[in-house]
Design a protein around this motif. Sequence first.
Motif, PDB file in Angstrom:
ATOM      1  N   GLN A   1     -55.777 -67.197 -77.691  1.00  0.00           N
ATOM      2  CA  GLN A   1     -56.804 -68.208 -77.463  1.00  0.00           C
ATOM      3  C   GLN A   1     -56.246 -69.613 -77.618  1.00  0.00           C
ATOM      4  O   GLN A   1     -56.588 -70.514 -76.838  1.00  0.00           O
ATOM      5  N   ARG A   2     -55.390 -69.831 -78.611  1.00  0.00           N
ATOM      6  CA  ARG A   2     -54.783 -71.142 -78.790  1.00  0.00           C
ATOM      7  C   ARG A   2     -53.864 -71.474 -77.613  1.00  0.00           C
ATOM      8  O   ARG A   2     -53.895 -72.599 -77.091  1.00  0.00           O
TER       9      ARG A   2
ATOM     10  N   GLY B   1     -53.795 -78.038 -64.783  1.00  0.00           N
ATOM     11  CA  GLY B   1     -52.980 -78.205 -63.593  1.00  0.00           C
ATOM     12  C   GLY B   1     -51.757 -77.320 -63.546  1.00  0.00           C
ATOM     13  O   GLY B   1     -51.138 -77.169 -62.491  1.00  0.00           O
ATOM     14  N   ARG B   2     -51.371 -76.736 -64.679  1.00  0.00           N
ATOM     15  CA  ARG B   2     -50.248 -75.801 -64.685  1.00  0.00           C
ATOM     16  C   ARG B   2     -50.746 -74.384 -64.464  1.00  0.00           C
ATOM     17  O   ARG B   2     -51.878 -74.039 -64.810  1.00  0.00           O
ATOM     18  N   ALA B   3     -49.903 -73.566 -63.888  1.00  0.00           N
ATOM     19  CA  ALA B   3     -50.250 -72.160 -63.705  1.00  0.00           C
ATOM     20  C   ALA B   3     -50.493 -71.514 -65.065  1.00  0.00           C
ATOM     21  O   ALA B   3     -49.968 -71.977 -66.088  1.00  0.00           O
ATOM     22  N   PRO B   4     -51.315 -70.458 -65.118  1.00  0.00           N
ATOM     23  CA  PRO B   4     -51.528 -69.787 -66.395  1.00  0.00           C
ATOM     24  C   PRO B   4     -50.203 -69.375 -67.040  1.00  0.00           C
ATOM     25  O   PRO B   4     -49.229 -69.052 -66.343  1.00  0.00           O
ATOM     26  N   LEU B   5     -50.188 -69.388 -68.358  1.00  0.00           N
ATOM     27  CA  LEU B   5     -49.019 -68.959 -69.112  1.00  0.00           C
ATOM     28  C   LEU B   5     -48.912 -67.437 -68.996  1.00  0.00           C
ATOM     29  O   LEU B   5     -49.832 -66.704 -69.360  1.00  0.00           O
ATOM     30  N   ARG B   6     -47.813 -66.964 -68.476  1.00  0.00           N
ATOM     31  CA  ARG B   6     -47.633 -65.528 -68.239  1.00  0.00           C
ATOM     32  C   ARG B   6     -47.187 -64.862 -69.543  1.00  0.00           C
ATOM     33  O   ARG B   6     -46.238 -65.322 -70.186  1.00  0.00           O
ATOM     34  N   CYS B   7     -47.860 -63.792 -69.933  1.00  0.00           N
ATOM     35  CA  CYS B   7     -47.656 -63.200 -71.256  1.00  0.00           C
ATOM     36  C   CYS B   7     -47.408 -61.706 -71.174  1.00  0.00           C
ATOM     37  O   CYS B   7     -47.971 -61.006 -70.319  1.00  0.00           O
ATOM     38  N   CYS B   8     -46.575 -61.229 -72.083  1.00  0.00           N
ATOM     39  CA  CYS B   8     -46.407 -59.799 -72.324  1.00  0.00           C
ATOM     40  C   CYS B   8     -46.930 -59.485 -73.721  1.00  0.00           C
ATOM     41  O   CYS B   8     -46.615 -60.195 -74.678  1.00  0.00           O
ATOM     42  N   LEU B   9     -47.717 -58.439 -73.832  1.00  0.00           N
ATOM     43  CA  LEU B   9     -48.205 -57.993 -75.135  1.00  0.00           C
ATOM     44  C   LEU B   9     -47.120 -57.163 -75.811  1.00  0.00           C
ATOM     45  O   LEU B   9     -46.583 -56.230 -75.216  1.00  0.00           O
ATOM     46  N   GLN B  10     -46.809 -57.513 -77.056  1.00  0.00           N
ATOM     47  CA  GLN B  10     -45.785 -56.779 -77.786  1.00  0.00           C
ATOM     48  C   GLN B  10     -46.405 -55.591 -78.509  1.00  0.00           C
ATOM     49  O   GLN B  10     -47.419 -55.720 -79.202  1.00  0.00           O
TER      50      GLN B  10
ATOM     51  N   VAL C   1     -59.043 -64.369 -71.649  1.00  0.00           N
ATOM     52  CA  VAL C   1     -58.745 -65.713 -72.142  1.00  0.00           C
ATOM     53  C   VAL C   1     -58.284 -66.599 -70.990  1.00  0.00           C
ATOM     54  O   VAL C   1     -57.263 -66.305 -70.351  1.00  0.00           O
ATOM     55  N   PRO C   2     -59.001 -67.681 -70.689  1.00  0.00           N
ATOM     56  CA  PRO C   2     -58.542 -68.605 -69.643  1.00  0.00           C
ATOM     57  C   PRO C   2     -57.234 -69.282 -70.054  1.00  0.00           C
ATOM     58  O   PRO C   2     -56.994 -69.537 -71.228  1.00  0.00           O
ATOM     59  N   GLY C   3     -56.408 -69.547 -69.080  1.00  0.00           N
ATOM     60  CA  GLY C   3     -55.171 -70.270 -69.341  1.00  0.00           C
ATOM     61  C   GLY C   3     -53.964 -69.388 -69.569  1.00  0.00           C
ATOM     62  O   GLY C   3     -52.829 -69.889 -69.609  1.00  0.00           O
ATOM     63  N   ILE C   4     -54.172 -68.088 -69.752  1.00  0.00           N
ATOM     64  CA  ILE C   4     -53.062 -67.154 -69.851  1.00  0.00           C
ATOM     65  C   ILE C   4     -53.290 -65.999 -68.884  1.00  0.00           C
ATOM     66  O   ILE C   4     -54.415 -65.736 -68.453  1.00  0.00           O
ATOM     67  N   GLU C   5     -52.215 -65.317 -68.551  1.00  0.00           N
ATOM     68  CA  GLU C   5     -52.272 -64.151 -67.680  1.00  0.00           C
ATOM     69  C   GLU C   5     -51.451 -63.048 -68.318  1.00  0.00           C
ATOM     70  O   GLU C   5     -50.248 -63.217 -68.550  1.00  0.00           O
ATOM     71  N   VAL C   6     -52.086 -61.915 -68.636  1.00  0.00           N
ATOM     72  CA  VAL C   6     -51.358 -60.787 -69.231  1.00  0.00           C
ATOM     73  C   VAL C   6     -50.634 -60.051 -68.109  1.00  0.00           C
ATOM     74  O   VAL C   6     -51.246 -59.422 -67.253  1.00  0.00           O
ATOM     75  N   GLU C   7     -49.301 -60.139 -68.131  1.00  0.00           N
ATOM     76  CA  GLU C   7     -48.483 -59.588 -67.055  1.00  0.00           C
ATOM     77  C   GLU C   7     -47.971 -58.183 -67.346  1.00  0.00           C
ATOM     78  O   GLU C   7     -47.622 -57.448 -66.424  1.00  0.00           O
ATOM     79  N   GLY C   8     -47.880 -57.830 -68.636  1.00  0.00           N
ATOM     80  CA  GLY C   8     -47.301 -56.531 -68.947  1.00  0.00           C
ATOM     81  C   GLY C   8     -47.107 -56.349 -70.435  1.00  0.00           C
ATOM     82  O   GLY C   8     -47.752 -57.008 -71.259  1.00  0.00           O
TER      83      GLY C   8
END
Length: 232
Positions: free
Chosen positions: A112-113, A121-130, A157-164
């Motif tokens: 969330q933070r 204006g930036r693309a969502p932050l791409r994230c991997c769940l550990q 959560v807006p602003g992030i994208e769970v990629e894998g």
Amino acid sequence: MTSSQAQGIAERIDAVRTRIADAEARFGRAPGSVQLLAVSKVQPAQAIRTAFEQGLNAFGESYVQEGCDKQADLADLPITWHFIGRIQRNKTKTIAEHFDWVHGLSDLRHAQRLGTQRPAGRAPLRCCLQVNLSGEASKAGAPPEALPELFEECSQVPGIEVEGLMTLPAPADELDAQRQPFAALRALRDRLATPTRPLATLSMGMSHDLEAAIAEGATMVRIGTALFGPRH
């Protein structure tokens, strides 16, 4: 950096690329289906520049300020920056502002933070769940049984994208033993993935076990020592 040091990096990059290509062929993976993420923590900016000149463009940093300093030094290069260290609450704003990917997300509050602090204006932050598959208290990551809820919550959560998904398994020497946790992570991904949320990234495998990771479906291997030599 001396010419011999630069040559050493170039030779090690070629060797790692050969290992990846050989593993793709050995285990029936499509050529080029595994991305090489160069783990550049504690390496000087010039080493990263040398690796970039050899065709690498994705680099992983574990320390926020060190990573930001290198980004400033290498601002002329179109590098994709991955944060691969442990996330600290007081560092999320800097991570959200300066990195393209985050590996090791395992806390909804951090998600969330990061989402809130991602610049407009930036693309969502791409994230991997550990995922902590070994249950070791010293290792970060969500336990497998908590993953479905974490994935569902973080996906909203807006602003992030769970990629894998990502994991750091306990070291093992034999190929079969190395493959087991990677197979478990792939199975978790297969149970969670949907057509609209495919969790296409499996970030797993390092210098000593990249073949086992590729055998079990890794799409991204995180390689440091085999590229840059031992860290000082």
